[in-house]
Write a protein that holds these residues in place. Structure first.
Motif, PDB file in Angstrom:
ATOM      1  N   VAL A 268       0.865  -1.170   0.000  1.00  0.00           N
ATOM      2  CA  VAL A 268       0.000   0.000   0.000  1.00  0.00           C
ATOM      3  C   VAL A 268       0.908   1.228   0.000  1.00  0.00           C
ATOM      4  O   VAL A 268       1.703   1.422   0.919  1.00  0.00           O
ATOM      5  CB  VAL A 268      -0.920   0.020   1.233  1.00  0.00           C
ATOM      6  N   CYS A 269       0.813   2.037  -1.056  1.00  0.00           N
ATOM      7  CA  CYS A 269       1.724   3.174  -1.232  1.00  0.00           C
ATOM      8  C   CYS A 269       0.956   4.494  -1.198  1.00  0.00           C
ATOM      9  O   CYS A 269      -0.256   4.540  -1.430  1.00  0.00           O
ATOM     10  CB  CYS A 269       2.451   3.056  -2.567  1.00  0.00           C
ATOM     11  N   PHE A 270       1.702   5.544  -0.910  1.00  0.00           N
ATOM     12  CA  PHE A 270       1.127   6.889  -0.860  1.00  0.00           C
ATOM     13  C   PHE A 270       1.795   7.754  -1.908  1.00  0.00           C
ATOM     14  O   PHE A 270       3.010   7.901  -1.936  1.00  0.00           O
ATOM     15  CB  PHE A 270       1.314   7.508   0.520  1.00  0.00           C
ATOM     16  N   ASP A 271       0.966   8.301  -2.815  1.00  0.00           N
ATOM     17  CA  ASP A 271       1.425   9.226  -3.849  1.00  0.00           C
ATOM     18  C   ASP A 271       0.486  10.427  -3.779  1.00  0.00           C
ATOM     19  O   ASP A 271      -0.573  10.427  -4.376  1.00  0.00           O
ATOM     20  CB  ASP A 271       1.367   8.544  -5.222  1.00  0.00           C
ATOM     21  N   PHE A 276      -2.547   4.005  -3.090  1.00  0.00           N
ATOM     22  CA  PHE A 276      -2.757   2.994  -4.113  1.00  0.00           C
ATOM     23  C   PHE A 276      -2.067   1.699  -3.726  1.00  0.00           C
ATOM     24  O   PHE A 276      -1.186   1.658  -2.860  1.00  0.00           O
ATOM     25  CB  PHE A 276      -2.275   3.479  -5.486  1.00  0.00           C
ATOM     26  N   LEU A 277      -2.497   0.623  -4.366  1.00  0.00           N
ATOM     27  CA  LEU A 277      -1.936  -0.705  -4.154  1.00  0.00           C
ATOM     28  C   LEU A 277      -1.067  -1.035  -5.354  1.00  0.00           C
ATOM     29  O   LEU A 277      -1.546  -0.995  -6.494  1.00  0.00           O
ATOM     30  CB  LEU A 277      -3.075  -1.717  -4.006  1.00  0.00           C
ATOM     31  N   GLY A 278       0.206  -1.350  -5.110  1.00  0.00           N
ATOM     32  CA  GLY A 278       1.121  -1.582  -6.215  1.00  0.00           C
ATOM     33  C   GLY A 278       2.034  -2.766  -5.994  1.00  0.00           C
ATOM     34  O   GLY A 278       2.255  -3.202  -4.867  1.00  0.00           O
ATOM     35  N   VAL A 279       2.571  -3.303  -7.090  1.00  0.00           N
ATOM     36  CA  VAL A 279       3.546  -4.393  -7.057  1.00  0.00           C
ATOM     37  C   VAL A 279       4.932  -3.778  -7.150  1.00  0.00           C
ATOM     38  O   VAL A 279       5.241  -3.079  -8.119  1.00  0.00           O
ATOM     39  CB  VAL A 279       3.316  -5.391  -8.205  1.00  0.00           C
ATOM     40  N   THR A 296      -7.198   9.498  -0.248  1.00  0.00           N
ATOM     41  CA  THR A 296      -6.579   9.348   1.060  1.00  0.00           C
ATOM     42  C   THR A 296      -7.587   9.292   2.194  1.00  0.00           C
ATOM     43  O   THR A 296      -7.247   8.852   3.292  1.00  0.00           O
ATOM     44  CB  THR A 296      -5.595  10.496   1.336  1.00  0.00           C
ATOM     45  N   SER A 297      -8.812   9.711   1.957  1.00  0.00           N
ATOM     46  CA  SER A 297      -9.811   9.624   3.015  1.00  0.00           C
ATOM     47  C   SER A 297     -10.255   8.183   3.247  1.00  0.00           C
ATOM     48  O   SER A 297     -10.884   7.880   4.242  1.00  0.00           O
ATOM     49  CB  SER A 297     -11.034  10.483   2.668  1.00  0.00           C
ATOM     50  N   GLY A 298      -9.936   7.293   2.314  1.00  0.00           N
ATOM     51  CA  GLY A 298     -10.305   5.895   2.464  1.00  0.00           C
ATOM     52  C   GLY A 298      -9.230   5.096   3.156  1.00  0.00           C
ATOM     53  O   GLY A 298      -8.167   5.603   3.514  1.00  0.00           O
ATOM     54  N   THR A 299      -9.481   3.818   3.348  1.00  0.00           N
ATOM     55  CA  THR A 299      -8.507   2.927   3.981  1.00  0.00           C
ATOM     56  C   THR A 299      -8.362   1.684   3.133  1.00  0.00           C
ATOM     57  O   THR A 299      -9.065   0.705   3.307  1.00  0.00           O
ATOM     58  CB  THR A 299      -8.950   2.531   5.404  1.00  0.00           C
ATOM     59  N   LEU A 300      -7.469   1.734   2.184  1.00  0.00           N
ATOM     60  CA  LEU A 300      -7.122   0.593   1.349  1.00  0.00           C
ATOM     61  C   LEU A 300      -6.031  -0.176   2.064  1.00  0.00           C
ATOM     62  O   LEU A 300      -5.041   0.412   2.494  1.00  0.00           O
ATOM     63  CB  LEU A 300      -6.630   1.097  -0.003  1.00  0.00           C
ATOM     64  N   PRO A 317     -12.356   0.143   0.956  1.00  0.00           N
ATOM     65  CA  PRO A 317     -13.379   0.960   1.632  1.00  0.00           C
ATOM     66  C   PRO A 317     -14.577   1.207   0.731  1.00  0.00           C
ATOM     67  O   PRO A 317     -14.428   1.427  -0.470  1.00  0.00           O
ATOM     68  CB  PRO A 317     -12.640   2.257   1.923  1.00  0.00           C
ATOM     69  N   ARG A 318     -15.769   1.157   1.301  1.00  0.00           N
ATOM     70  CA  ARG A 318     -16.958   1.496   0.514  1.00  0.00           C
ATOM     71  C   ARG A 318     -17.806   2.551   1.221  1.00  0.00           C
ATOM     72  O   ARG A 318     -19.025   2.583   1.089  1.00  0.00           O
ATOM     73  CB  ARG A 318     -17.783   0.246   0.215  1.00  0.00           C
ATOM     74  N   GLY A 319     -17.136   3.425   1.977  1.00  0.00           N
ATOM     75  CA  GLY A 319     -17.847   4.524   2.619  1.00  0.00           C
ATOM     76  C   GLY A 319     -18.123   4.253   4.080  1.00  0.00           C
ATOM     77  O   GLY A 319     -17.639   3.279   4.658  1.00  0.00           O
ATOM     78  N   ASP A 320     -18.887   5.140   4.675  1.00  0.00           N
ATOM     79  CA  ASP A 320     -19.220   5.043   6.087  1.00  0.00           C
ATOM     80  C   ASP A 320     -20.706   4.775   6.265  1.00  0.00           C
ATOM     81  O   ASP A 320     -21.531   5.130   5.419  1.00  0.00           O
ATOM     82  CB  ASP A 320     -18.862   6.336   6.823  1.00  0.00           C
ATOM     83  N   SER A 321     -21.016   4.165   7.379  1.00  0.00           N
ATOM     84  CA  SER A 321     -22.414   4.006   7.752  1.00  0.00           C
ATOM     85  C   SER A 321     -22.963   5.373   8.159  1.00  0.00           C
ATOM     86  O   SER A 321     -22.200   6.322   8.401  1.00  0.00           O
ATOM     87  CB  SER A 321     -22.527   3.034   8.930  1.00  0.00           C
TER      88      SER A 321
END
Length: 452
Positions: A268-271, A276-279, A296-300, A317-321
């Motif tokens: 899991v990388c930060f750009d 994003f998720l990368g190899v 960035t507001s999500g949690t991958l 992540p698919r949002g908040d309740s």
């Protein structure tokens, strides 16, 4: 910038007061002198080299509705492993797949490290709640924190821990020996350990050497992205690998998992401003393939690769309740297909492959597995939608989020999908005729066990 779920963080003042109890001046190091290293192994599997494989669980573990579930790839469907509700995170199977480690949060307490027997579900706190283990954590001056877990053998695992010092909360990678017990700090300003397939190399993310230039701050804070570090466990030597992406741009990261051949890992990388998720190719540090992006507001997070290297599972992540609690799905990517996209399997988080999982699975196998895990949920959701539509204005359509089932009771929120009218809480009960509606509304009180 921070990618972590707010549920995973605590207010620093509260943390300072509690962590002060665990301060100790002396911090242990790690390392032996010896062989030359940095030769990538082609050995598959996990854990220490030569570690015997046992007759443990052959499937997938995941979190849903404050419980850990085991999804049996042998056709047995899914079963709940845990007997008590809690904020379970960072699941990891032992090499013989007879144990499962997890980080647990209950109420307002600090995180604890838990080890569960896969066969029985018996859970043991191996950290500061248990007097048999708390002394070892105090001696190391740390307490468990959120972050990936990695087993070295059936008695030893690496974890993320935290220490309060100088007004900041510093993450560390620690080695936890269960039978000692003992806790040893192996890396400072570091987190999210992962072990190479042959067990010889520990990977983690650490505070970059040029942090003040990168971030303009002296201290690396909890949740900040870090630099990839590889440590040879025999010699103690370290190698920092600068991560590059899209023409050489520097990026930083968090959680990771090794590919079975040991030559690459998914991270899991930060750009800025994206996660994003990368190899990552470990020889060059280049992110040679991007799998998924999220703001960035999500949690991958929590990538996990099947033992045969075919399937990557991760937390999406698919949002908040409506009550503000994050919702997650598990997604799957067929890694051999360079242009494959993530396919949603179903609701859940922190997916983790057992090292004993069989080879030769296809997408239909995984979808059927998640389908078997959700049969009762599908039944409850359908009954909820019928109940809500029967008691709403004609023409409205709904979807169900945040469903939790406890015995013969079920609670969730129904969201209208074709009009902006907000959500309503729905309470159901299972009777002789199946699931039936009890109450619904925006101002009703849910049962005391409902944690949203």
């Amino acid at each position: 910038m921070n990618h972590r779920d707010p549920v995973r963080m605590f207010f620093e003042l509260v943390l300072a007061a509690l962590l002060a109890l665990f301060l100790l001046a002396h911090l242990a190091g790690c390392g032996k002198s010896g062989k030359s290293w940095w030769e990538f192994s082609e050995q598959g599997g996990g854990g220490s080299e030569g570690e015997e494989r046992g007759g443990g669980f052959a499937g997938i573990a995941f979190v849903r509705d404050d419980h850990i579930y085991l999804a049996d790839l042998g056709g047995g469907g899914a079963r709940r492993l845990t007997s008590r509700e809690g904020g379970y995170r960072d699941l990891a199977f032992s090499p013989r797949a007879e144990k499962l480690a997890a980080i647990l949060v209950e109420g307002d307490a600090l995180p604890s490290l838990l080890v569960l027997e896969v066969g029985t579900g018996k859970a043991t706190d191996v950290s500061w709640h248990n007097p048999e283990y708390s002394g070892a954590w105090r001696a190391a001056g740390v307490t468990p924190w959120f972050g990936s877990l990695a087993w070295q053998d059936e008695d030893t695992l690496f974890a993320t821990a935290v220490e309060e010092r100088g007004g900041y909360y510093h993450t560390k990678v620690v080695r936890v020996e269960l039978s000692g017990p003992s806790v040893e700090v192996v890396a400072e300003e570091a987190m999210d350990p992962a072990l190479s397939p042959d067990g010889s190399t520990l990977a983690y993310v650490a505070k970059p050497q040029d942090w003040s230039q990168v971030r303009g701050e002296a201290e690396m804070r909890i949740g900040d992205a870090g630099e990839l570090v590889m440590r040879d466990l025999e010699s103690g030597r370290e190698k920092r690998i600068p991560l590059t992406y899209a023409g050489g741009r520097r990026v930083y990261g968090w959680e990771m998992c090794f590919a079975p051949d040991g030559g690459s890992l998914v991270m899991v990388c930060f750009d800025d401003p994206y996660t994003f998720l990368g190899v990552v190719d470990l020889r060059s540090g280049e992110v040679r393939r991007t799998i998924e992006h999220v703001a960035t507001s999500g949690t991958l997070g929590h990538p996990s690769i099947s033992p045969d290297g075919e399937w990557l599972l991760y937390d999406w992540p698919r949002g908040d309740s409506p009550q503000g609690r994050p919702l997650h799905d598990v997604k799957a990517v067929h890694l051999p297909e360079e242009d494959a996209v993530g396919v949603t399997l179903g609701e859940g988080g922190d997916p983790t492959w057992s090292p004993l999982a069989p080879s030769g699975l296809d997408l239909e196998d995984l979808q059927a597995l998640w389908g078997s895990a959700g049969d009762e949920r599908d039944e409850v959701e359908a009954a909820m939608i019928r109940f809500v539509k029967e008691n709403s204005a004609p023409g409205l359509e709904f979807r169900i989020v945040g469903l939790q089932i406890k015995g013969d009771e079920a609670v969730a929120t129904a969201l209208c999908t074709n009009r902006d009218i907000g959500g309503v809480l729905v309470v159901m009960r299972k009777g002789p005729r199946g699931w039936e509606g009890v109450d619904m509304g925006s101002d009703i009180e849910p049962p005391s066990w409902y944690r949203w």
